[in-house]
Design an enzyme around this catalytic site. Structure first.
Site, PDB file in Angstrom:
ATOM      1  N   PRO A 163     -13.075 -35.796  14.894  1.00 38.68           N
ATOM      2  CA  PRO A 163     -13.899 -34.733  15.484  1.00 38.68           C
ATOM      3  C   PRO A 163     -13.999 -34.869  17.002  1.00 38.68           C
ATOM      4  CG  PRO A 163     -15.275 -36.321  14.318  1.00 38.68           C
ATOM      5  CD  PRO A 163     -13.855 -36.668  13.989  1.00 38.68           C
ATOM      6  N   PHE A 172     -11.483 -33.653  10.610  1.00 37.59           N
ATOM      7  CA  PHE A 172     -11.109 -32.260  10.365  1.00 37.59           C
ATOM      8  C   PHE A 172      -9.718 -32.171   9.757  1.00 37.59           C
ATOM      9  CE2 PHE A 172     -14.515 -31.423  13.277  1.00 37.59           C
ATOM     10  CZ  PHE A 172     -14.872 -30.091  13.120  1.00 37.59           C
ATOM     11  N   ASN A 174      -6.798 -29.555  10.407  1.00 39.72           N
ATOM     12  CA  ASN A 174      -6.464 -28.495  11.367  1.00 39.72           C
ATOM     13  C   ASN A 174      -5.050 -27.984  11.136  1.00 39.72           C
ATOM     14  OD1 ASN A 174      -8.517 -30.181  13.582  1.00 39.72           O
ATOM     15  ND2 ASN A 174      -8.645 -27.947  13.459  1.00 39.72           N
ATOM     16  N   ARG A 201     -19.170 -20.070   6.123  1.00 38.34           N
ATOM     17  CA  ARG A 201     -19.382 -20.734   7.407  1.00 38.34           C
ATOM     18  C   ARG A 201     -20.832 -20.574   7.814  1.00 38.34           C
ATOM     19  NH1 ARG A 201     -16.690 -21.360  12.742  1.00 38.34           N
ATOM     20  NH2 ARG A 201     -18.276 -22.453  13.942  1.00 38.34           N
ATOM     21  N   ARG A 210     -18.176 -27.533   9.571  1.00 37.99           N
ATOM     22  CA  ARG A 210     -17.963 -26.176   9.086  1.00 37.99           C
ATOM     23  C   ARG A 210     -16.900 -26.139   7.988  1.00 37.99           C
ATOM     24  NH1 ARG A 210     -15.685 -25.323  14.478  1.00 37.99           N
ATOM     25  NH2 ARG A 210     -17.719 -25.917  15.226  1.00 37.99           N
ATOM     26  N   ASP A 213     -13.206 -22.646  10.423  1.00 35.40           N
ATOM     27  CA  ASP A 213     -13.310 -22.106  11.775  1.00 35.40           C
ATOM     28  C   ASP A 213     -11.974 -21.423  12.065  1.00 35.40           C
ATOM     29  OD1 ASP A 213     -14.137 -21.689  14.473  1.00 35.40           O
ATOM     30  OD2 ASP A 213     -13.210 -23.583  15.100  1.00 35.40           O
ATOM     31  N   ASP A 215     -10.056 -19.471  15.042  1.00 33.22           N
ATOM     32  CA  ASP A 215     -10.076 -19.093  16.457  1.00 33.22           C
ATOM     33  C   ASP A 215      -8.798 -18.365  16.839  1.00 33.22           C
ATOM     34  OD1 ASP A 215     -12.517 -20.376  16.813  1.00 33.22           O
ATOM     35  OD2 ASP A 215     -11.603 -22.272  17.430  1.00 33.22           O
ATOM     36  N   PRO A 234     -10.181 -20.391  25.682  1.00 34.06           N
ATOM     37  CA  PRO A 234     -10.392 -21.073  26.974  1.00 34.06           C
ATOM     38  C   PRO A 234     -10.210 -22.593  26.956  1.00 34.06           C
ATOM     39  CG  PRO A 234     -12.454 -20.207  26.083  1.00 34.06           C
ATOM     40  CD  PRO A 234     -11.363 -19.645  25.246  1.00 34.06           C
ATOM     41  N   LEU A 240      -5.836 -31.502  21.384  1.00 32.81           N
ATOM     42  CA  LEU A 240      -4.658 -31.929  20.616  1.00 32.81           C
ATOM     43  C   LEU A 240      -4.656 -31.342  19.214  1.00 32.81           C
ATOM     44  CD1 LEU A 240      -4.168 -35.643  21.673  1.00 32.81           C
ATOM     45  CD2 LEU A 240      -2.609 -33.708  22.009  1.00 32.81           C
ATOM     46  N   PHE A 241      -5.869 -31.123  18.649  1.00 36.32           N
ATOM     47  CA  PHE A 241      -5.899 -30.589  17.282  1.00 36.32           C
ATOM     48  C   PHE A 241      -5.436 -29.133  17.243  1.00 36.32           C
ATOM     49  CE2 PHE A 241     -10.361 -29.958  18.739  1.00 36.32           C
ATOM     50  CZ  PHE A 241     -10.534 -28.604  18.491  1.00 36.32           C
TER      51      PHE A 241
HETATM   52  C1  X6L Z   1     -16.660 -32.623  27.044  1.00 35.55           C
HETATM   53  C2  X6L Z   1     -17.598 -31.811  26.438  1.00 35.55           C
HETATM   54  C3  X6L Z   1     -15.411 -32.695  26.494  1.00 35.55           C
HETATM   55  C4  X6L Z   1     -17.262 -31.088  25.303  1.00 35.55           C
HETATM   56  C5  X6L Z   1     -15.099 -31.974  25.382  1.00 35.55           C
HETATM   57  C6  X6L Z   1     -14.409 -30.460  23.027  1.00 35.55           C
HETATM   58  C7  X6L Z   1     -16.594 -29.612  22.942  1.00 35.55           C
HETATM   59  C8  X6L Z   1     -14.105 -29.754  21.890  1.00 35.55           C
HETATM   60  C9  X6L Z   1     -16.272 -28.910  21.807  1.00 35.55           C
HETATM   61  C10 X6L Z   1     -16.022 -31.171  24.769  1.00 35.55           C
HETATM   62  C11 X6L Z   1     -15.671 -30.406  23.564  1.00 35.55           C
HETATM   63  C12 X6L Z   1     -15.040 -28.958  21.266  1.00 35.55           C
HETATM   64  C13 X6L Z   1     -12.876 -29.122  15.915  1.00 35.55           C
HETATM   65  C14 X6L Z   1     -13.281 -30.336  16.462  1.00 35.55           C
HETATM   66  C15 X6L Z   1     -14.701 -28.811  16.989  1.00 35.55           C
HETATM   67  C16 X6L Z   1     -11.681 -29.086  15.165  1.00 35.55           C
HETATM   68  C17 X6L Z   1     -11.441 -31.420  15.602  1.00 35.55           C
HETATM   69  C18 X6L Z   1     -14.667 -28.205  20.041  1.00 35.55           C
HETATM   70  C19 X6L Z   1     -15.667 -27.441  19.275  1.00 35.55           C
HETATM   71  N1  X6L Z   1     -13.765 -28.180  16.272  1.00 35.55           N
HETATM   72  N2  X6L Z   1     -12.573 -31.477  16.316  1.00 35.55           N
HETATM   73  N3  X6L Z   1     -14.419 -30.108  17.139  1.00 35.55           N
HETATM   74  N4  X6L Z   1     -10.987 -30.254  15.043  1.00 35.55           N
HETATM   75  N5  X6L Z   1     -10.714 -32.535  15.440  1.00 35.55           N
HETATM   76  O1  X6L Z   1     -11.241 -28.062  14.645  1.00 35.55           O
HETATM   77  O2  X6L Z   1     -13.516 -28.134  19.674  1.00 35.55           O
HETATM   78  S1  X6L Z   1     -16.085 -28.111  17.688  1.00 35.55           S
HETATM   79 MG    MG Z   2     -12.962 -23.875  17.241  1.00 33.24          MG
HETATM   80 MG    MG Z   3     -14.605 -20.673  16.436  1.00 36.03          MG
END
Ligand code: X6L
Ligand code: MG
Ligand code: MG
Length: 276
Positions: A163, A172, A174, A201, A210, A213, A215, A234, A240-241
C-alpha cells in the site's frame, strides 16, 4: 484520413417536437462521412475490406424511419451509435441531418445539425485490497466488458503491491486495462463510479481499503483539467502500481503532459524506489 461519404440521402421521417410532425412526417436529408482506412480495399479491390455504402444507405433509412424523436440531435446521436457499433472498420463518423420543411414560418433552405462521434482509447487503473482482491478485479473487468459502447482491448497481469499513501492496510492487487470507447471522459467516469458502487466501494478513510478502485489514467492524448476528471491521472507517473502494469500493455505510449514513454517514467520511479 480517408473517408466514404453519403451526401443528402432523402428520407421521409416522423421526428419533431410538434404532434403534426410526428403524424404527418416530412422530408429530411441525411449526410454521413465515414472515416476508415481505404488503402486495404483500394489495394485488393475487396468489398469485404470496406463499408458497402449501398447497404449502409438502406440501414440508415430503415433505422431513421422506425423511430419518432423530438430532436434531430437525438436522430444524429442514434445513427452515429448504430454505425460505429455495427461497422467495426469505422473509426469515426460525421452525421449531418437537415430539415428543409421545419415548421418555422420563415423562408429558409433548411435547419440542421452535425455531430462527430468515434472510438477513443482509454486506460483504466484497477486496484483492490478488500475481500477477494483478484476476484474483484475480474468482476470489475467483466462489468466494464458488458457496458455498451466499451470494448476492452488489452489487459495487464495482476500485481500484488504494497500500500502507498496510507500504509496501515493490506496489500493491493493492481492491474491496468486498455479500452476502446464511444463515451466521453465524463460518461466514462460515471460508468466507472457506478461499477465501484456495484462492487460496494465505500469511502471511509482517505486512501484507505477498498473493494475496487477504478481510475481513468489516460484518454487519447487529452489533457483535461476539469476538476471532476483530471486526465492524465495527476499522480500516475509517480506510482509503480500503475506504471508497472501499464508498461505491460502500453510501454511506448507517450504521457501527453510529460512527453515521456511509460517505460521511461517507470525507469525514473524505479531508480528512487525499490518496492517492485
Ligand atoms: C506523499 C504523500 C507521497 C502521499 C505519496 C501516494 C498518496 C499514493 C496516495 C502519497 C500518496 C496515494 C493504491 C495504493 C492507494 C493502489 C497500492 C494513492 C491513493 N491506492 N497502493 N494506495 N495500490 N499499492 O491501488 O495511490 S490510495
Ligand atoms: Mg486510485
Ligand atoms: Mg479512484
Amino acid at each position: 484520413m480517408d473517408k466514404i461519404f453519403i451526401k443528402d440521402l432523402e428520407v421521409y421521417g416522423y421526428h419533431g417536437v410538434y404532434i403534426e410532425e410526428k403524424n404527418m412526417g416530412q422530408r429530411f436529408f441525411i449526410s454521413a462521412e465515414l472515416y476508415l482506412d481505404l488503402n486495404p480495399p483500394g489495394m485488393t479491390d475487396d468489398l469485404n475490406k470496406t463499408v458497402n455504402y449501398a447497404e449502409l444507405c438502406h440501414k440508415i433509412e430503415q433505422r431513421f424511419i422506425e423511430k419518432k424523436f423530438d430532436l434531430i440531435e437525438s436522430c444524429a446521436e442514434y445513427l452515429a451509435n448504430i454505425i460505429l457499433n455495427e461497422y467495426t472498420l469505422i473509426d469515426k463518423v460525421k452525421i449531418n441531418i437537415k430539415k428543409p420543411s421545419a415548421p418555422i414560418g420563415k423562408p429558409l433552405k433548411y435547419v440542421g445539425v452535425e455531430i462527430e462521434r468515434g472510438w477513443h482509447t482509454a486506460f483504466i487503473g484497477l486496484g483492490s485490497n478488500l475481500g477477494d482482491k483478484e476476484g474483484n478485479l475480474k468482476l470489475a473487468i467483466d462489468m466494464i466488458k458488458e457496458t455498451e459502447g466499451i470494448k476492452v482491448t488489452k489487459q495487464s497481469q495482476v500485481y500484488i503491491t504494497k500500500p502507498v499513501g496510507y500504509t496501515d492496510q493490506d496489500n493491493f492487487a493492481n492491474s491496468v486495462i486498455q479500452l476502446k470507447t464511444l463515451k466521453k471522459p465524463k460518461e466514462l467516469l460515471e460508468t466507472m463510479l457506478k461499477i465501484e458502487e456495484a462492487l460496494k466501494r465505500e469511502r471511509i478513510i482517505r486512501w484507505g481499503p477498498r473493494t475496487i478502485d477504478l481510475d481513468i489514467l489516460l484518454y487519447d492524448d487529452i489533457v483535461s483539467t476539469d476538476e471532476n476528471i483530471v486526465v492524465p491521472h495527476p499522480r500516475m507517473h509517480e506510482r509503480l502500481f500503475v506504471l508497472k502494469p501499464l508498461s505491460d500493455i502500453a510501454p511506448y505510449y507517450i504521457h501527453p503532459l510529460l512527453n515521456k514513454t511509460i517505460i521511461q517514467l517507470w525507469e525514473e520511479v524505479t531508480k528512487s524506489n525499490k518496492d517492485f
